[in-house]
Design an enzyme around this catalytic site. Structure first.
Site, PDB file in Angstrom:
ATOM      1  CG  ASP A   1      60.393  50.573  28.960  1.00  0.00           C
ATOM      2  OD1 ASP A   1      59.535  50.538  29.847  1.00  0.00           O
ATOM      3  OD2 ASP A   1      60.799  51.631  28.428  1.00  0.00           O
TER       4      ASP A   1
ATOM      5  CD  GLU B   1      52.904  52.846  28.876  1.00  0.00           C
ATOM      6  OE1 GLU B   1      53.149  53.738  28.047  1.00  0.00           O
ATOM      7  OE2 GLU B   1      53.275  52.933  30.068  1.00  0.00           O
TER       8      GLU B   1
END
Ligand code: FUB
Length: 326
Positions: A15, A223
């Site tokens: 991420d 997302e």
């Protein structure tokens, strides 16, 4: 830089959020750990507990410094569990990490932690951002100095439990023929600690100008929001989750609407795909993760970087997710 390169061989990291602060490249990733929790659609196996920050003077060939743990879940007053994706920002001499974390009732919110230096340590605020929910904050600074936060994530990220910024009784995704759930965007206050307005939907339109449908799993938002600006256009990019693509859409302002353009990164090894796009010196880079070094264990991911290039019309050249030999 033609080939994707792994960045941090000694630590499982995912991420990415990458920013240039004071001429140096800073990387703010999630720190994956072996939790021993069985894999499920709720993402319980992603049981991360701290963040490290990394920096380098040269993203292509330089040495990366690990500044160690800069924020630990045990030091966050409202913490329950699961320190997921984060982003960082800088304003008026202070540095901010925005992070996704479940509270003691297992509800995700977005928190803020502050430092005098990009390399930390960071001190968390006593409570999450008021009105925040779900996961995956991305903070974009526009050229006028305004900061906008994009956020949200389906399934384990809990976005389906909300409508119009309110928790609903039965949190389900809309039916296939209904409009897809959207990422959210809100301008931040001057002090960077709150939303200055109610979060709005980040609408993604198809080629007919219609909002993408919930059943359009290969294009709808899931997302991992990211926003960057290229040639005066705003590029909103995101993961499609269960179809494992990184896609992007282009708009004329930070709120959108954005028109769907295509796939930026084809599926990588591992279930999740998550990225950021950062200009460093005169080149653009895509930072993302995959689970190749851990032998496909989807909760143990490794960060990569590859150059991102545009066509003359401003579209992004698609990158293949599974070509790296590193
Ligand atoms: O790292 C945990 C979650 O996995 C992130 O918040 C999502 O974007 C996905 O990458």
């Amino acid at each position: 830089m033609q080939q994707a390169k792994y960045l941090i061989p000694d630590l499982y990291t995912a991420d990415p959020a990458v920013h240039v602060f004071n001429g140096k490249v800073f990387i703010f990733p999630s720190h994956d750990v072996e939790s021993g929790i069985p894999e499920n659609d709720n993402g319980d196996h992603f049981d991360m507990r701290d963040y490290h920050v990394f920096s380098t003077d040269d993203i292509e060939n330089g040495v990366l410094t690990d500044h160690g743990v800069v924020l630990d879940v045990k030091d966050i007053p409202w913490a329950g569990r699961q320190l997921w994706d984060s982003d960082a920002a800088h304003k008026n001499g202070k540095y901010y990490i925005y992070f996704s974390l479940k509270d003691k009732n297992d509800v995700f919110h977005i928190g803020v932690a502050i430092s005098e230096n990009p390399e930390g340590p960071y001190k968390a605020q006593d409570a999450p951002i008021k009105g925040s929910y779900s996961i995956d904050p991305c903070v974009f600074e526009d050229e006028d100095g305004s900061h906008y936060m994009y956020f949200g994530g389906l399934w384990g990220g809990q976005l389906q439990r909300y409508r119009n910024n309110k928790a609903i009784e039965v949190g389900q995704e809309p039916a296939d023929e209904e409009s897809a759930l959207c990422s959210k965007v809100a301008k931040l206050t001057e002090n960077m600690l709150e939303f200055s307005e109610e979060p709005r939907d980040v609408l993604i339109l198809d080629e007919q100008g219609e909002p993408l449908k919930a059943g359009d799993h290969s294009r709808r938002f899931f997302e991992a929001s990211w926003l960057h600006k290229y040639n005066d256009k705003y590029y909103f990019s995101y993961s499609t989750g269960n179809t494992h693509l990184l896609c992007y859409a282009i708009g004329d302002n930070p709120y959108g609407p954005f028109t769907y353009q295509g796939v930026m990164l084809t599926p990588v090894v591992g279930w999740t795909t998550h990225h950021c796009i950062t200009k460093i010196k005169d080149k653009w880079y895509l930072f993302h993760h995959d689970s190749q070094p851990s032998g496909g264990r989807t909760w143990l991911r490794s960060l990569k970087v590859v150059e991102l290039t545009y066509n003359a019309d401003g579209t992004i050249k698609t990158i293949q997710g599974q070509v790296s030999e590193n």
